[in-house]
Design an enzyme around this catalytic site. Structure first.
Site, PDB file in Angstrom:
ATOM      1  N   GLU A  61       0.867  -1.182   0.000  1.00 47.03           N
ATOM      2  CA  GLU A  61       0.000   0.000   0.000  1.00 47.03           C
ATOM      3  C   GLU A  61       0.900   1.227   0.000  1.00 47.03           C
ATOM      4  O   GLU A  61       1.747   1.387   0.885  1.00 47.03           O
ATOM      5  CB  GLU A  61      -0.908  -0.012   1.228  1.00 47.03           C
ATOM      6  CG  GLU A  61      -1.885   1.144   1.262  1.00 47.03           C
ATOM      7  CD  GLU A  61      -2.743   1.162   2.521  1.00 47.03           C
ATOM      8  OE1 GLU A  61      -3.348   2.211   2.802  1.00 47.03           O
ATOM      9  OE2 GLU A  61      -2.787   0.125   3.235  1.00 47.03           O
ATOM     10  N   ASP A  72      -5.271   9.204   9.141  1.00 43.73           N
ATOM     11  CA  ASP A  72      -3.901   8.864   9.530  1.00 43.73           C
ATOM     12  C   ASP A  72      -3.587   9.314  10.951  1.00 43.73           C
ATOM     13  O   ASP A  72      -3.889  10.438  11.348  1.00 43.73           O
ATOM     14  CB  ASP A  72      -2.897   9.504   8.575  1.00 43.73           C
ATOM     15  CG  ASP A  72      -2.972   8.924   7.182  1.00 43.73           C
ATOM     16  OD1 ASP A  72      -3.424   7.764   7.062  1.00 43.73           O
ATOM     17  OD2 ASP A  72      -2.605   9.616   6.215  1.00 43.73           O
ATOM     18  N   TYR A 184     -11.129  -3.507   2.688  1.00 44.21           N
ATOM     19  CA  TYR A 184     -10.262  -3.011   3.763  1.00 44.21           C
ATOM     20  C   TYR A 184     -11.111  -2.900   5.020  1.00 44.21           C
ATOM     21  O   TYR A 184     -12.022  -2.096   5.106  1.00 44.21           O
ATOM     22  CB  TYR A 184      -9.691  -1.651   3.366  1.00 44.21           C
ATOM     23  CG  TYR A 184      -8.541  -1.156   4.216  1.00 44.21           C
ATOM     24  CD1 TYR A 184      -8.581  -1.165   5.610  1.00 44.21           C
ATOM     25  CD2 TYR A 184      -7.398  -0.646   3.610  1.00 44.21           C
ATOM     26  CE1 TYR A 184      -7.529  -0.702   6.367  1.00 44.21           C
ATOM     27  CE2 TYR A 184      -6.337  -0.164   4.366  1.00 44.21           C
ATOM     28  CZ  TYR A 184      -6.408  -0.202   5.739  1.00 44.21           C
ATOM     29  OH  TYR A 184      -5.350   0.269   6.495  1.00 44.21           O
TER      30      TYR A 184
END
Length: 273
Positions: A61, A72, A184
């Site tokens: 990734e 993040d 995911y």
């Protein structure tokens, strides 16, 4: 629950082949390490991606630095900020993808604004031309995904959606039906980052995801150690995504590619049956 079949784009086919190859090699789950494009430099990130391939990664990734990375945690955010300050651009990251994709399937992770700035068609075509196999857009909700999904399908790029522990079953089923490449699955609520232990509910999250999609389920967010990776595989995850631990190692090391390669080899070993 039955999941409607879709025609797999070329990128999804390469991703599927990577998951199958991992199984054939006796690995309990495919290993997908994350790295930030442009960190510690463009050339340094290319070296990290190639070190991942050498150490046993099945897919990788590749992050595109962005000024407001909502998903993040602090480690990846800091790496992205450093990459932006050094002048890293989307085109520069695509050149990293071009190099690394010769060795292993590359799934690009970026935020919606970067896709819309070029337009979904041009962005997906640029990924295809760089040899990328897939695209993850963590801030792209289901309701706004059709145009990007169509552009990715047309370009042969697998648009990989995300689901969380809080995703209701009805919504999970709709997301799972549109998933390309893999689904995911976020192990915890919140942002990326290292954690001392996986959530007590992560196995149930994996089980729910697998019941609502026909593609492999990859678990990410908080997986930091070989023990975590083995636990994720034992819970039924088809893939394991590790990010912050590796990005931190790259930030702390005088020889990032060598040190992250050793960590990826340990993770790969933990997934071997």
């Amino acid at each position: 629950m039955s999941v409607p079949e879709v025609t797999s784009p070329a990128g999804a086919q390469r991703i599927a082949a990577a998951f199958a190859a991992a199984r054939d090699a006796g690995r309990r789950a495919a290993l997908m390490p994350y790295f930030m494009g442009g960190f510690p430099s463009l050339e340094g990130s290319r070296a990290i991606g190639e070190a991942y391939a050498d150490a046993g990664a099945d897919l990788v990734e590749l992050g595109v630095p962005f000024s407001d990375p909502l998903a993040d945690g602090p480690v990846i955010h800091a790496a992205g900020t450093a990459a932006l300050r050094a002048g890293t651009t989307v085109d520069g990251v695509l050149e990293v993808a071009r190099a690394v994709s010769r060795r292993v399937p590359v799934v690009l992770m970026c935020y919606t604004n970067l896709v819309l700035a070029r337009g979904p068609e041009r962005f997906a075509a640029a990924l295809r031309d760089a040899g990328a196999s897939g695209l993850i857009v963590p801030d792209l909700p289901l309701e706004e995904a059709p145009a990007v999904l169509e552009a990715c399908d047309d370009a042969g790029i697998a648009l990989v959606p995300l689901v969380a522990p809080t995703t209701p079953d009805e919504r999970l089923a709709r997301i799972g039906a549109r998933a390309r490449g893999f689904l995911y699955t976020v192990s915890v609520t919140g942002t990326t980052g290292e954690r001392a232990a996986l959530s007590e509910t992560f196995a149930a999250v994996v089980g729910r995801a697998k019941a609502h999609t026909g593609v492999p389920v990859a678990l990410g967010f908080g997986i930091s150690t070989p023990e975590h990776a083995a636990q994720a595989a034992a819970a039924g995850a088809d893939g394991v995504i590790v990010g912050s631990r590796l990005v931190r190692a790259a930030a702390e090391s005088p020889d990032p590619a060598a040190d992250v390669g050793r960590l990826v080899a340990q993770l790969a070993g933990a997934l071997q049956a």
